[in-house]
Design a protein around this motif. Structure first.
Motif, PDB file in Angstrom:
ATOM      1  N   ARG A  15      32.667  75.438  -4.826  1.00  0.00           N
ATOM      2  CA  ARG A  15      31.933  74.512  -5.706  1.00  0.00           C
ATOM      3  C   ARG A  15      31.419  73.306  -4.927  1.00  0.00           C
ATOM      4  O   ARG A  15      32.146  72.700  -4.174  1.00  0.00           O
ATOM      5  N   ARG A  16      30.156  73.027  -5.106  1.00  0.00           N
ATOM      6  CA  ARG A  16      29.578  71.800  -4.564  1.00  0.00           C
ATOM      7  C   ARG A  16      28.765  71.147  -5.672  1.00  0.00           C
ATOM      8  O   ARG A  16      28.267  71.825  -6.571  1.00  0.00           O
ATOM      9  N   THR A  17      28.631  69.845  -5.582  1.00  0.00           N
ATOM     10  CA  THR A  17      27.752  69.140  -6.509  1.00  0.00           C
ATOM     11  C   THR A  17      26.321  69.605  -6.282  1.00  0.00           C
ATOM     12  O   THR A  17      25.857  69.677  -5.140  1.00  0.00           O
ATOM     13  N   ILE A  18      25.649  69.918  -7.374  1.00  0.00           N
ATOM     14  CA  ILE A  18      24.267  70.420  -7.322  1.00  0.00           C
ATOM     15  C   ILE A  18      23.347  69.403  -7.979  1.00  0.00           C
ATOM     16  O   ILE A  18      23.652  68.871  -9.048  1.00  0.00           O
ATOM     17  N   TRP A  70      21.103  59.196  -8.894  1.00  0.00           N
ATOM     18  CA  TRP A  70      21.446  60.391  -8.119  1.00  0.00           C
ATOM     19  C   TRP A  70      21.732  60.054  -6.659  1.00  0.00           C
ATOM     20  O   TRP A  70      20.949  59.348  -6.025  1.00  0.00           O
ATOM     21  N   ALA A  71      22.809  60.607  -6.139  1.00  0.00           N
ATOM     22  CA  ALA A  71      23.082  60.660  -4.694  1.00  0.00           C
ATOM     23  C   ALA A  71      22.764  59.358  -3.970  1.00  0.00           C
ATOM     24  O   ALA A  71      21.866  59.298  -3.128  1.00  0.00           O
ATOM     25  N   ASN A  72      23.525  58.361  -4.301  1.00  0.00           N
ATOM     26  CA  ASN A  72      23.280  57.000  -3.818  1.00  0.00           C
ATOM     27  C   ASN A  72      23.120  56.892  -2.288  1.00  0.00           C
ATOM     28  O   ASN A  72      22.316  56.097  -1.811  1.00  0.00           O
ATOM     29  N   PRO A 184      30.302  66.080   4.165  1.00  0.00           N
ATOM     30  CA  PRO A 184      31.506  66.051   5.002  1.00  0.00           C
ATOM     31  C   PRO A 184      32.774  66.026   4.154  1.00  0.00           C
ATOM     32  O   PRO A 184      32.848  65.298   3.179  1.00  0.00           O
ATOM     33  N   LYS A 185      33.732  66.828   4.545  1.00  0.00           N
ATOM     34  CA  LYS A 185      35.034  66.864   3.871  1.00  0.00           C
ATOM     35  C   LYS A 185      36.133  66.732   4.920  1.00  0.00           C
ATOM     36  O   LYS A 185      36.072  67.393   5.968  1.00  0.00           O
ATOM     37  N   LYS A 186      37.103  65.902   4.621  1.00  0.00           N
ATOM     38  CA  LYS A 186      38.231  65.747   5.537  1.00  0.00           C
ATOM     39  C   LYS A 186      38.987  67.069   5.641  1.00  0.00           C
ATOM     40  O   LYS A 186      39.024  67.837   4.676  1.00  0.00           O
TER      41      LYS A 186
HETATM   42  C1  LIG Z   1      33.903  60.372 -10.700  1.00  0.00           C
HETATM   43  C2  LIG Z   1      32.666  60.848  -9.993  1.00  0.00           C
HETATM   44  C3  LIG Z   1      31.452  60.215 -10.213  1.00  0.00           C
HETATM   45  C4  LIG Z   1      30.290  60.658  -9.592  1.00  0.00           C
HETATM   46  N1  LIG Z   1      29.098  60.051  -9.897  1.00  0.00           N
HETATM   47  C5  LIG Z   1      27.955  60.510  -9.341  1.00  0.00           C
HETATM   48  C6  LIG Z   1      26.711  59.914  -9.699  1.00  0.00           C
HETATM   49  O1  LIG Z   1      26.641  59.003 -10.510  1.00  0.00           O
HETATM   50  N2  LIG Z   1      25.585  60.408  -9.121  1.00  0.00           N
HETATM   51  C7  LIG Z   1      25.628  61.460  -8.243  1.00  0.00           C
HETATM   52  O2  LIG Z   1      24.562  61.873  -7.773  1.00  0.00           O
HETATM   53  N3  LIG Z   1      26.789  62.057  -7.890  1.00  0.00           N
HETATM   54  C8  LIG Z   1      27.964  61.603  -8.425  1.00  0.00           C
HETATM   55  N4  LIG Z   1      29.163  62.215  -8.107  1.00  0.00           N
HETATM   56  C9  LIG Z   1      29.182  63.382  -7.199  1.00  0.00           C
HETATM   57  C10 LIG Z   1      29.716  63.010  -5.810  1.00  0.00           C
HETATM   58  O3  LIG Z   1      28.707  62.356  -5.089  1.00  0.00           O
HETATM   59  C11 LIG Z   1      30.152  64.313  -5.101  1.00  0.00           C
HETATM   60  O4  LIG Z   1      31.242  64.874  -5.795  1.00  0.00           O
HETATM   61  C12 LIG Z   1      30.537  64.057  -3.641  1.00  0.00           C
HETATM   62  O5  LIG Z   1      29.433  63.692  -2.888  1.00  0.00           O
HETATM   63  C13 LIG Z   1      31.200  65.270  -3.004  1.00  0.00           C
HETATM   64  O6  LIG Z   1      30.402  66.406  -3.122  1.00  0.00           O
HETATM   65  P1  LIG Z   1      30.970  67.742  -3.752  1.00  0.00           P
HETATM   66  O7  LIG Z   1      31.139  67.510  -5.240  1.00  0.00           O
HETATM   67  O8  LIG Z   1      29.942  68.774  -3.458  1.00  0.00           O
HETATM   68  O9  LIG Z   1      32.301  68.043  -3.125  1.00  0.00           O
HETATM   69  C14 LIG Z   1      30.342  61.772  -8.704  1.00  0.00           C
HETATM   70  C15 LIG Z   1      31.566  62.400  -8.476  1.00  0.00           C
HETATM   71  C16 LIG Z   1      32.706  61.960  -9.112  1.00  0.00           C
HETATM   72  C17 LIG Z   1      34.024  62.670  -8.864  1.00  0.00           C
END
Ligand SMILES: Cc1cc2nc3c(=O)[nH]c(=O)nc-3n(C[C@H](O)[C@H](O)[C@H](O)COP(=O)(O)O)c2cc1C
Length: 197
Positions: A15-18, A70-72, A184-186
């Motif tokens: 799973r990755r954030t999309i 998105w993606a600050n 990047p992940k630890k």
């Molecule tokens: C509590 C929480 C809030 C987050 N808020 C945002 C957000 O507002 N905008 C965004 O683009 N991503 C947001 N994210 C996604 C994170 O950026 C993302 O989980 C992180 O970069 C790691 O990537 P991964 O989910 O693929 O492991 C959030 C994640 C978490 C857990």
């Protein structure tokens, strides 16, 4: 390892954030299945103070989108392209009438992670979002005062495939020339403080 166990682990680690989505809609039954996954998450004292709003209506979705950040780390490159916006949203609400529990944030974490993983298992990508304009979204959707809007989960069938990278001193994700997101992940040895075996 049994097939079911292997599948769950595979879903968790892949799973990755999309943030780029196909425009194929997510069927209502699938969105309800995601809520079912949240419903059965652990809850402190089993109080279950978390409620949800499902939005797959195009016009309402378009009114939510401007209030999401998105993606600050890579602004503006993490913002979904105009033809790759989310096709559905799940809003995460805390019902203040039932939220005396100081454990509500833990409940939210467990419920949301269930949604993200259940979605991923069905080929659906998600972005859990806290950087949102709560007042504006509450206004758009006419959410009553006794609900605290915690976060928004943006959803859609995946149109990108981010890659995990070794952590080399920075947690900042980046996009390469082809537009692929690297996260990047630890490593396990960096986060296991001690092993007592
Ligand atoms: C509590 C929480 C809030 C987050 N808020 C945002 C957000 O507002 N905008 C965004 O683009 N991503 C947001 N994210 C996604 C994170 O950026 C993302 O989980 C992180 O970069 C790691 O990537 P991964 O989910 O693929 O492991 C959030 C994640 C978490 C857990």
């Amino acid at each position: 390892m049994s097939k079911a166990k292997a599948t769950i682990y595979k879903i968790i680690i892949s799973r990755r954030t999309i943030r780029q989505f196909q425009q194929r809609p997510i069927p209502r039954a699938i969105l309800k299945r995601l809520i079912n996954a949240a419903r059965l998450a652990p809850s402190a004292a089993n109080l279950q103070p978390i409620e949800f709003i499902i939005v797959s209506h195009k016009v309402m979705g378009a009114r939510i989108f401007p209030h999401l950040r998105w993606a600050n780390y890579i602004t503006p490159y993490g913002i979904p392209a105009p033809d790759k916006k989310p096709t559905a949203y799940i809003l995460v609400l805390l019902n203040k009438a039932n939220a005396q529990s100081k454990y509500a944030p833990y409940d939210i974490g467990a419920a949301v992670e269930n949604i993200l993983l259940a979605a991923w298992g069905l080929g659906i990508g998600s972005c859990w979002m806290h950087a949102i304009d709560r007042d504006k979204i509450k206004k758009v959707l006419r959410i009553p005062k006794h609900y605290q809007l915690d976060s928004v989960i943006s959803l859609g069938y995946k149109a990108e495939l981010p890659i995990v990278e070794e952590y080399r001193g920075s947690v900042r994700y980046w996009k390469d020339k082809r537009g692929i997101l690297h996260v990047p992940k630890k490593s396990t040895h960096q986060i296991i403080y001690k092993e007592i075996i």
